[in-house]
Motif scaffolding. Structure first.
Motif: not given
Ligand code: GLY
Ligand code: AMP
Length: 417
Positions: A201-203, A276-278, A281-283
């Motif tokens: 999960q991203d904020f 279409a990419r990582f 910051p979830e990566t």
């Molecule tokens: N975390 C959002 C993005 O990479 O688009």
């Protein structure tokens, strides 16, 4: 295996770090990279947006795997140019990257594949815009059709603000508001086989409690203790696989990272967007917990041999990344502020927007660092990440204090998170 990572941000630093920890990877190169990546890779001053220059570099280095981080080079055809030289490349073709590059294209693919998503109108004129805003009502969701680095979207109760943003876009998508918590689910695919990663999960909002404008992302964590059972299987079956299959049916093989941004709404799971990419910051937390060799996985995907490789495995525990952004972000952002304390953070400090000036580490972009920690659970990972943040300072630093806080308490985050 010699690897080359294209890009300059936190995602690329996290990927380069995971590649450097894969025993089958002998060399990590990056272009153009950043001072954090320089500690683990050899940097090359090549424009990531120039397909020929990137392909030339890959050839000159004898790279056996090129990993393209950001969306803009993918849309510009960098992966195509590398593959044309016979070099394995992780990242979709320019055509397949339209899944992120054009929200209208993504909506069309989802409609064909019967993937659940928000109802939407694509508008070209002020009359169409006004009609769409009134048809859906508040809260209004207005999206620039093209690439906008996560910042082309306005979600607001204020019709005037929604209209003003829509009128600034050449082509705009206006859509139904999706309630419920958001989940980022990434999958590695070679265009046939699809291996989902752990949900994260991203904020998105700049301030605590999801206040303030949207950003590229202010922090992230994985796994999600509150996620419903069977979520990953459900998304694989109803979203990821049908999308990959639909693109293949259209003759546009999607190989690379398929990022599904999902809302778990009161009316079921729906796609908010594809990338279409990582994700960044979830990566950062995902790579911190990945237990499989990243280079092996990405090379298998690039070569169309993903089925011959085991699906990704994960370490137990949790990981949290807290982004430190520069003064003014996400409006303007200030550069050149001296950063201290990185060495004392006690966890992985992933560089996003930094530069070395006269031997000093300084800010050089909106998002500056992602302080990333692992722990036995989210509470432990948060404590280490925030201790890292406390050790680091630069003028005007902004960060959220509530990354993964609700989830650490086992509560399902409400609303937009
Ligand atoms: N975390 C959002 C993005 O990479 O688009
Ligand atoms: P996107 O660039 O499409 O990911 O949108 C950025 C952010 O805007 C998302 O992460 C959501 O927080 C929010 N958003 C986008 N579309 C919607 C929607 N249909 N309903 C509610 N929030 C949305």
């Amino acid at each position: 295996m010699k690897t080359l990572v294209i890009g300059t941000g936190g995602r690329e630093h996290a990927l380069a770090l995971a590649l450097s920890r894969d025993p089958s990877v002998t060399e990590v190169h990056a272009a153009p990279g950043n001072p954090g990546i320089a500690a683990i890779a050899t940097l090359h001053d090549v424009d990531p947006m120039d397909p020929v220059a990137v392909a030339d570099l890959a050839e000159r280095l004898g790279a056996e795997l090129v990993v393209v981080g950001p969306e803009a080079p993918l849309v510009a055809g960098v992966a195509d140019a590398v593959r044309e030289r016979g070099i394995s490349c992780f990242g979709p073709s320019a055509e397949a990257a339209q899944l992120e590059g054009s929200k209208a294209f993504a909506k069309d693919v989802m409609a064909s594949a019967e993937v659940p998503t928000a109802l939407a109108h694509v508008c070209d004129t002020p009359e169409q815009i006004e009609a769409a805003l009134d048809a859906f009502g508040a809260p209004y969701v207005v999206k620039d059709d093209g690439l906008a680095a996560g910042k082309g979207v306005v979600v607001t109760e204020d019709r005037a603000e929604a209209l003003a943003h829509a009128l600034l876009c050449d082509r705009v998508v206006i859509e139904e508001y999706l309630d419920g918590p958001e989940v980022s689910l990434f999958a590695i695919t070679d265009g046939t086989t699809v291996y989902p990663l752990q949900p994260a999960q991203d904020f998105k909002r700049i301030f605590d409690a999801d206040e303030g404008p949207n950003t590229g992302g202010m922090g992230a964590y994985t796994p999600l203790p509150w996620a419903p059972d069977g979520l990953v299987e459900d998304v694989l079956e109803r979203v990821l696989q049908p999308t990959v299959d639909e693109l293949a049916r259209r003759g546009t093989i999607f190989s690379g990272l398929l990022y599904a941004g999902l809302a778990l709404t009161s009316r079921g799971m729906k796609v908010i967007e594809f990338n279409a990419r990582f994700g960044d910051p979830e990566t950062q937390p995902l790579m911190a917990l990945l237990d499989s060799p990243l280079g092996v996985l990405l090379k298998a995907a690039a070569d169309g041999l993903l089925h011959e490789t085991e699906p990704p495995r994960w370490k137990s525990g949790a990981a949290v990344a807290v982004v430190m952004a520069s003064a003014g972000y996400p409006g303007t952002s200030r550069s050149g502020d001296v950063i201290t304390g990185v060495g004392a953070a006690g966890c992985d400090v992933i560089h996003a927007g930094t530069a070395l000036v006269d031997g000093e580490l300084v800010t050089a972009g909106g998002r500056v660092l992602a302080v990333t920690a692992v722990g036995s659970d989210l509470t432990a990972a948060r404590a280490t990440a925030y201790a890292g943040v406390a050790a680091i300072s630069f003028d005007g630093a902004q960060f959220r204090t509530d990354i993964a806080a609700k989830a650490a308490g086992q509560a399902q985050p409400a609303g937009e998170e």
